[in-house]
Write an enzyme that holds these catalytic residues in place. Structure first.
Site, short mmCIF file in Angstrom:
data_model
loop_
_atom_site.label_atom_id
_atom_site.label_comp_id
_atom_site.label_asym_id
_atom_site.label_seq_id
_atom_site.Cartn_x
_atom_site.Cartn_y
_atom_site.Cartn_z
N HIS A 38 2.74 1.08 4.73
CA HIS A 38 3.37 1.10 3.40
C HIS A 38 4.24 -0.16 3.20
CE1 HIS A 38 1.95 5.00 1.96
NE2 HIS A 38 1.97 5.34 3.23
N THR A 39 3.82 -1.23 3.81
CA THR A 39 4.50 -2.51 3.63
C THR A 39 3.67 -3.48 2.78
OG1 THR A 39 3.53 -3.08 5.75
CG2 THR A 39 5.87 -2.50 5.76
N ASP A 40 2.35 -3.23 2.67
CA ASP A 40 1.50 -4.24 2.00
C ASP A 40 1.87 -4.41 0.53
OD1 ASP A 40 0.29 -1.78 1.29
OD2 ASP A 40 -1.77 -2.48 1.66
N ALA A 125 -10.37 9.84 5.89
CA ALA A 125 -9.66 10.04 7.17
C ALA A 125 -8.62 8.97 7.41
CB ALA A 125 -10.67 10.06 8.31
N LEU A 127 -9.20 5.78 7.35
CA LEU A 127 -9.82 4.66 8.08
C LEU A 127 -10.47 3.70 7.10
CD1 LEU A 127 -11.30 6.61 11.14
CD2 LEU A 127 -9.15 5.35 11.00
N SER A 129 -12.52 4.01 4.26
CA SER A 129 -13.94 4.08 3.91
C SER A 129 -14.21 3.45 2.55
CB SER A 129 -14.43 5.54 3.92
OG SER A 129 -13.63 6.33 3.08
N SER A 130 -13.27 3.56 1.61
CA SER A 130 -13.55 3.01 0.27
C SER A 130 -13.55 1.49 0.29
CB SER A 130 -12.60 3.58 -0.78
OG SER A 130 -11.28 3.31 -0.45
N GLU A 162 -9.80 -0.74 -7.02
CA GLU A 162 -9.01 0.47 -6.74
C GLU A 162 -7.95 0.67 -7.83
OE1 GLU A 162 -9.16 2.65 -4.13
OE2 GLU A 162 -10.61 1.63 -2.85
N ASP A 174 -6.40 -2.98 3.16
CA ASP A 174 -7.70 -2.44 3.58
C ASP A 174 -8.86 -3.38 3.25
OD1 ASP A 174 -6.02 -0.40 4.25
OD2 ASP A 174 -6.71 0.99 2.72
#
Ligand code: GLA
Length: 388
Positions: A38-40, A125, A127, A129-130, A162, A174
């Protein structure tokens, strides 16, 4: 030459069944974040690595005017009209629509195409995926259009997919790691400068991904809440982002902003921890890295409040299991996966102990994966399609 991954074999087979030989096949990995959570979106630092699970897109031009067809092995079939301006954001194909729509907006015309998708990245999960899907598709569409591949720019475009198309206000981490990861390395990323620096895992250690098998539900609003709390704190402190704030300044936030103060405290301390973790990796110091991961979990649980019962349980179990040097939740939070730094020699015993204790505590069967840091998105050579 390497054999295509299982996902590549399935995407190619799906394409052949539906339309014949693909023209382009691309892959992009999921990720696990080691520290810097939660820093990006606060212009801060993150330290993720790409994982060996990837999403594969097989693509060929279609002859049918303006309609593109996409088949996902998980979600089924969808048809996209290139003249369409928007899509139902809850539809799985909104990610596919978003990438091609924004590429079009950049003057990159991809025409109409047939696309098959297969993935080994667990969905929902934490990880990523999107992002793996968006980056793999963007990589393939750019190749089909004869355009060059600019990883950081493409990651920004996928973040816009997104934010603007799917309606998820997430940061750059991500898509950037999925696009830019360097094999065998994690990456320290400065999310303001989009500067990516490779870092090796300490000698004799592995990263274990621990899937609680719980999945997020209705928490996108919690993510947006955290983001806006950070913006309010930055605003009060008169800095453009919490990246620029210091811990002692945070403590001066007034009582009516007590929640914002806790959120900001996490972000500022997490940025420091992430830089220290990168330094520890440079110094090959597993113990320091592990203790920073443990501290990160406490801060995410207590100050940022994005952990959850299953994540807390598996992290506690991991920390008490043989060979564990540090463990924390990873990604957006609430459910999904945790990550643990483990002595390589003890990885088998660690895996068994976590699975056994987690089953005893929760009644659930955790999956534990040991992943080497994988490479970022790539085109899979035609010669490799036939190697599998
Ligand atoms: C999600 C978002 C990322 C990042 C993490 C938390 O994965 O997509 O941008 O904010 O949560 O670190």
């Amino acid at each position: 030459m390497t054999n295509p991954t299982p996902a590549a074999q399935r995407a190619i087979a799906l394409h052949r069944e539906s339309w014949g030989e693909p023209a382009v096949v691309s892959r992009a990995p999921g990720r696990v974040n080691l520290i810097g959570e939660h820093t990006d979106y606060n212009d801060g630092y993150v330290l993720p690595m790409a994982i060996e699970f990837d999403t594969v897109v097989a693509l060929s031009p279609a002859r049918s005017g303006r309609r593109s067809t996409v088949i996902s092995e998980i979600f089924g079939k969808a048809t996209l009209d290139s003249k369409r301006e928007s899509i139902d954001t809850t539809h799985w194909a909104s990610y596919v629509f978003g990438v091609s729509h924004l590429l079009d907006g950049h003057g990159i015309s991809t025409g109409s195409w047939n696309c098959s998708i297969a993935t080994d990245v667990p969905i929902g999960a934490s990880l990523s995926s999107s992002a793996a899907l968006e980056i793999a598709l963007a990589r393939a569409l750019l190749r089909l259009a004869g355009e060059s591949w600019e990883p950081a720019e493409t990651a920004q475009l996928c973040q816009r997919v997104e934010n603007e198309v799917v309606g998820m206000p997430c940061g750059i981490m991500d898509p950037l790691i999925s696009a830019c990861a360097i094999a065998d390395h994690a990456s320290l990323i400065d999310c303001r400068l989009l500067d990516v620096r490779p870092r090796r895992l300490p000698d004799g250690t592995v990263m274990a991904i621990l899937d609680t098998t719980t999945r997020r539900e209705l928490v996108d609003s919690a993510y947006a809440d955290r983001r806006s709390a950070c913006a309010r704190a930055a605003n009060w402190l008169e800095v453009s982002a919490l990246r620029d704030a210091q811990l002692d300044e945070i403590e001066r936030l007034p009582e009516e902003l007590a929640t914002e103060r806790r959120r900001a405290r996490h972000v500022v301390a997490e940025n420091e921890r992430t830089l220290e973790a990168a330094q520890a990796m440079e110094e090959n110091d597993a113990e320091v890295l592990g203790s920073l991961m443990n501290a990160s979990h406490v801060s995410l649980r207590d100050d940022y409040e994005v952990s959850g019962p299953a994540l807390d349980a598996i992290v506690e179990i991991a920390q008490a299991s043989p060979g564990c040097i540090g463990a924390r939740m990873t990604g957006g939070g609430f459910a999904g996966c945790a990550v643990a730094l483990v002595t390589a020699d003890a990885a088998g015993a660690f895996t068994n102990a976590v699975q056994e204790s987690y089953r005893a505590t929760s009644g659930l069967d955790a999956s534990v994966w040991l992943s080497r840091p994988a490479a970022g998105a790539s085109i899979i050579d035609r010669a490799e399609w036939h190697a599998g």
